[in-house]
Design a protein around this motif. Structure first.
Motif, PDB file in Angstrom:
ATOM      1  N   GLY A 130       6.069   4.049  -0.147  1.00 14.28           N
ATOM      2  CA  GLY A 130       5.420   2.933  -0.499  1.00 14.28           C
ATOM      3  C   GLY A 130       5.523   1.912   0.583  1.00 14.28           C
ATOM      4  O   GLY A 130       6.794   2.137   1.192  1.00 14.28           O
ATOM      5  N   LEU A 131       4.689   0.840   0.980  1.00 15.66           N
ATOM      6  CA  LEU A 131       5.137  -0.270   1.982  1.00 15.66           C
ATOM      7  C   LEU A 131       5.162  -1.468   1.159  1.00 15.66           C
ATOM      8  O   LEU A 131       3.898  -1.771   0.240  1.00 15.66           O
ATOM      9  CB  LEU A 131       4.199  -0.477   3.035  1.00 15.66           C
ATOM     10  N   PHE A 132       6.382  -2.213   1.308  1.00 13.32           N
ATOM     11  CA  PHE A 132       6.489  -3.621   0.296  1.00 13.32           C
ATOM     12  C   PHE A 132       6.657  -4.598   1.539  1.00 13.32           C
ATOM     13  O   PHE A 132       7.400  -4.566   2.608  1.00 13.32           O
ATOM     14  CB  PHE A 132       7.778  -3.270  -0.531  1.00 13.32           C
ATOM     15  N   ALA A 133       6.419  -5.821   1.091  1.00 17.56           N
ATOM     16  CA  ALA A 133       6.532  -6.996   1.851  1.00 17.56           C
ATOM     17  C   ALA A 133       8.158  -7.341   1.688  1.00 17.56           C
ATOM     18  O   ALA A 133       8.761  -7.482   0.778  1.00 17.56           O
ATOM     19  CB  ALA A 133       5.682  -8.126   1.163  1.00 17.56           C
ATOM     20  N   LEU A 134       8.282  -7.614   3.024  1.00 15.03           N
ATOM     21  CA  LEU A 134       9.939  -8.025   3.371  1.00 15.03           C
ATOM     22  C   LEU A 134      10.225  -9.702   3.266  1.00 15.03           C
ATOM     23  O   LEU A 134      11.119 -10.132   3.021  1.00 15.03           O
ATOM     24  CB  LEU A 134      10.241  -7.478   4.694  1.00 15.03           C
ATOM     25  N   CYS A 135       9.089 -10.205   3.247  1.00 14.05           N
ATOM     26  CA  CYS A 135       9.052 -11.748   3.339  1.00 14.05           C
ATOM     27  C   CYS A 135       7.699 -12.124   2.669  1.00 14.05           C
ATOM     28  O   CYS A 135       6.838 -11.514   2.396  1.00 14.05           O
ATOM     29  CB  CYS A 135       9.369 -12.364   4.598  1.00 14.05           C
ATOM     30  N   ASP A 136       7.586 -13.523   2.499  1.00 12.92           N
ATOM     31  CA  ASP A 136       6.308 -14.059   2.111  1.00 12.92           C
ATOM     32  C   ASP A 136       5.500 -13.992   3.409  1.00 12.92           C
ATOM     33  O   ASP A 136       5.748 -14.283   4.461  1.00 12.92           O
ATOM     34  CB  ASP A 136       6.427 -15.557   1.574  1.00 12.92           C
ATOM     35  N   ILE A 137       4.391 -13.511   3.189  1.00 15.29           N
ATOM     36  CA  ILE A 137       3.250 -13.219   4.043  1.00 15.29           C
ATOM     37  C   ILE A 137       2.024 -13.939   3.851  1.00 15.29           C
ATOM     38  O   ILE A 137       1.470 -13.973   2.925  1.00 15.29           O
ATOM     39  CB  ILE A 137       3.060 -11.819   4.397  1.00 15.29           C
ATOM     40  N   GLU A 138       1.667 -14.958   4.921  1.00 13.64           N
ATOM     41  CA  GLU A 138       0.286 -15.697   4.986  1.00 13.64           C
ATOM     42  C   GLU A 138      -0.857 -14.869   4.941  1.00 13.64           C
ATOM     43  O   GLU A 138      -0.612 -13.795   5.630  1.00 13.64           O
ATOM     44  CB  GLU A 138       0.351 -16.851   5.896  1.00 13.64           C
ATOM     45  N   THR A 144       0.900  -1.274  -0.012  1.00 16.72           N
ATOM     46  CA  THR A 144       0.140   0.074   0.096  1.00 16.72           C
ATOM     47  C   THR A 144       0.887   1.065  -0.003  1.00 16.72           C
ATOM     48  O   THR A 144       2.152   1.291   0.154  1.00 16.72           O
ATOM     49  CB  THR A 144      -0.864   0.151   1.081  1.00 16.72           C
ATOM     50  N   GLU A 145       0.323   2.395  -0.131  1.00 18.56           N
ATOM     51  CA  GLU A 145       1.125   3.592  -0.065  1.00 18.56           C
ATOM     52  C   GLU A 145       0.588   4.563   1.155  1.00 18.56           C
ATOM     53  O   GLU A 145      -0.579   4.275   1.555  1.00 18.56           O
ATOM     54  CB  GLU A 145       0.618   4.452  -1.303  1.00 18.56           C
ATOM     55  N   TYR A 146       1.577   5.073   1.695  1.00 20.63           N
ATOM     56  CA  TYR A 146       1.409   5.664   3.107  1.00 20.63           C
ATOM     57  C   TYR A 146       0.904   7.214   2.836  1.00 20.63           C
ATOM     58  O   TYR A 146       1.742   7.949   2.299  1.00 20.63           O
ATOM     59  CB  TYR A 146       2.617   5.793   3.907  1.00 20.63           C
ATOM     60  N   VAL A 147      -0.144   7.216   2.893  1.00 21.41           N
ATOM     61  CA  VAL A 147      -0.969   8.930   2.457  1.00 21.41           C
ATOM     62  C   VAL A 147      -1.284   9.531   3.713  1.00 21.41           C
ATOM     63  O   VAL A 147      -1.621   8.858   4.658  1.00 21.41           O
ATOM     64  CB  VAL A 147      -1.885   8.556   1.293  1.00 21.41           C
ATOM     65  N   GLY A 148      -1.455  10.805   3.676  1.00 23.88           N
ATOM     66  CA  GLY A 148      -1.989  11.628   4.548  1.00 23.88           C
ATOM     67  C   GLY A 148      -1.867  13.121   4.129  1.00 23.88           C
ATOM     68  O   GLY A 148      -1.955  13.273   3.094  1.00 23.88           O
TER      69      GLY A 148
END
Length: 533
Positions: free
Chosen positions: A340-348, A268-272
């Motif tokens: 932006g927020l990106f996954a650091l690992c595989d997430i269940e 997701t994008e960090y918005v505000g």
């Protein structure tokens, strides 16, 4: 306004004697009960000093003329009988309803005193108590319990309502500039063109060799050679996975993913609201003054900050973790920087999404971290423990379990004391920000009403005479001295030769009951001495 009635006893110990009287209310105290000297001139109690006023539906004691102190309830002027509303009164007066007699009267703050549960101080001083006064005491106690139950019910209802849904905020899809802050827009000729081709299997994807993706630039649909097949437009197209706001255990609200996420995938994008540095400082200051502890600010550039507090998207609910499964990345989208927020690992699926806030500690308060990770640092803004540190701690823990004569040399770690350096008591403390200083203090012992703003050094580091930097320190109180005033100010005490000032008896610098509360820095023993060799 008329002057408050002359008190006959201390509001703390209920005894008479030489009293210090508040100028605007009937509160009175022995100077000794407040641990202060008798001041010259007018004096105001703490509640009047901070502007605390009586409120409607509050039970109070009222002193009217030569009558005894009488329990009453403060009423809304619009809800009292019309003949009472028309009675002559001054600005600042309010109507009260007397228990027992059921009369009304207009009164001012200077003649009322708060009623507390089980309060009988004012009744005990009366020589004779008639039936009406006894009835008034019973009605006041009953009404006090009714109002208390109403207040607790309202608070419980509010708490339950807040537990069902997050605090209100305005949902937005993109950053909204505030004031003079601007969002940059690049010309099409300035947007970089990648080397991907429409014929590639997955053009501009994480698995491709897209130059823009490598440099964290988002492709523009009118510039990218891959055209509609481009997979590097997650910010513009808002390609977010399905998420859900959840209530967590001990960490407020959080955000979890509803589907599986692969390592490196855009979350997701960090918005505000986009605010400048000055507005950021003002908001932080206002938050400190109003005891707000939740912050949603994230630095975008050197002069712009994203504040997702009043306005934002679901990313504002992502909690901090010392071992996060997501990370923030700054990308250039259409000429402007976005987060932006990106996954650091595989997430269940059904897993909570977290990232490391990397906060600097604001003011003197430190927020405890409850992420539960193995490498948790204990506080937000403190670097998480590395694998090497965790391994060392595990070895030290195992070594303590084994019966050995030789004691391990403790690792040097800065901690703050749990007792006030002035009075030696515990409670809510303000900690010194100076490196390696463990001292902590009560706000009252520092003559402060609220925690100091920004970086703060305790009085121990400033000369007690001239306020310059100290070079010698009393180890039993905050007194210290600079080079100029150092001579003869301190002397060795009987307690291991520790330095003490003239405020202490060198033979016995500490009272016995304070011995266990004082933390004195003691040099570690030589290993040979520790084993008795």
């Amino acid at each position: 306004l008329s002057l408050p009635p002359t008190p006959v006893s201390c509001s703390l110990c209920a005894k008479g004697g030489r009293l210090l009287c508040c100028e605007s209310c009937p509160a009175s105290f022995h100077p000794e009960c407040l641990s202060i000297e008798m001041p010259d001139g007018i004096w105001f109690c703490n509640e009047c000093r901070v502007g605390k006023k009586p409120h409607y539906k509050q039970i109070v004691w009222v002193k009217l003329g030569n009558y005894r102190w009488w329990p009453a309830e403060i009423c809304n002027p619009r809800l009292v009988p019309f003949n009472i509303q028309t009675l002559k009164h001054d600005i600042g007066d309010f109507p009260v309803f007397f228990f027992g007699s059921h009369d009304y009267y207009w009164i001012n703050q200077g003649r009322v005193f708060p009623y507390v549960e089980g309060d009988k101080n004012f009744a005990e001083g009366q020589i004779s108590i008639n039936k009406t006064f006894k009835k008034a005491l019973e009605e006041a106690a009953k009404r006090f319990q009714e109002l208390k139950a109403q207040r607790e019910s309202k608070e419980a209802l509010e708490q339950e309502r807040n537990s069902r849904k997050p605090p209100p905020y305005k949902f937005i899809k993109s950053n909204k500039p505030v004031g003079k802050v601007q969002i940059h827009m690049a010309d099409l000729s300035e947007i970089p063109r990648c080397n991907c081709k429409p014929s590639d299997e997955n053009p501009c994807s994480p698995d491709s060799e897209c130059l823009n993706r490598m440099l964290q630039y988002e492709c523009h649909p009118q510039v990218c050679p891959a055209g509609d097949r481009c997979q590097n437009q997650c910010f513009t197209k808002r390609l977010y996975p399905e998420t859900e706001v959840i209530k967590t255990e001990g960490r407020g609200w959080g955000l979890k993913t509803k589907r599986e996420l692969k390592k490196g995938e855009f979350v997701t994008e960090y918005v505000g609201e986009l605010i400048d540095s000055e507005e950021c400082r003002q908001r932080i200051k206002h938050a400190h003054e109003n005891h707000v502890t939740n912050f949603y600010m994230l630095t975008l550039t050197k002069d712009r900050v994203i504040d997702a507090g009043p306005k934002g998207n679901y990313s504002r609910f992502m909690n901090h973790s010392c071992s996060p499964n997501c990370e923030t990345q700054k990308w250039t989208v259409n000429g402007d920087v976005r987060v932006g927020l990106f996954a650091l690992c595989d997430i269940e699926p059904e897993t909570e999404l977290t990232f490391n806030y990397n906060l600097d500690c604001l003011g003197n308060g430190r927020t405890s971290c409850h992420c539960g990770a193995e490498n948790c640092s204990g506080f937000l803004g403190v670097r998480p423990k590395s694998a090497v540190v965790i391994e060392k701690e595990e070895k030290a823990k195992n070594a303590k379990l084994k019966a050995k004569k030789r004691k391990l040399k403790p690792e040097s770690k800065q901690v703050h004391e749990y007792f006030c350096f002035c009075c030696g008591e515990g409670g809510e403390l303000v900690m010194c920000d100076k490196k390696d200083c463990p001292k902590a203090y009560h706000l009252l012992c520092l003559n402060l009403t609220k925690p100091p703003y920004g970086r703060w050094e305790c009085p121990w580091h400033h000369c007690s005479v001239c306020e310059r930097s100290s070079v010698s320190f009393c180890e039993f109180c905050p007194r210290s001295f600079c080079k100029e005033h150092d001579k003869g100010a301190l002397g060795p005490s009987a307690l291991e030769g520790r330095l003490c000032c003239s405020s202490h008896d060198p033979k016995s610098p500490l009272a016995p009951e304070a011995f266990g509360k004082m933390k004195i820095k003691v040099e570690p023993q030589d290993p040979a001495e520790a084993t008795g060799e």
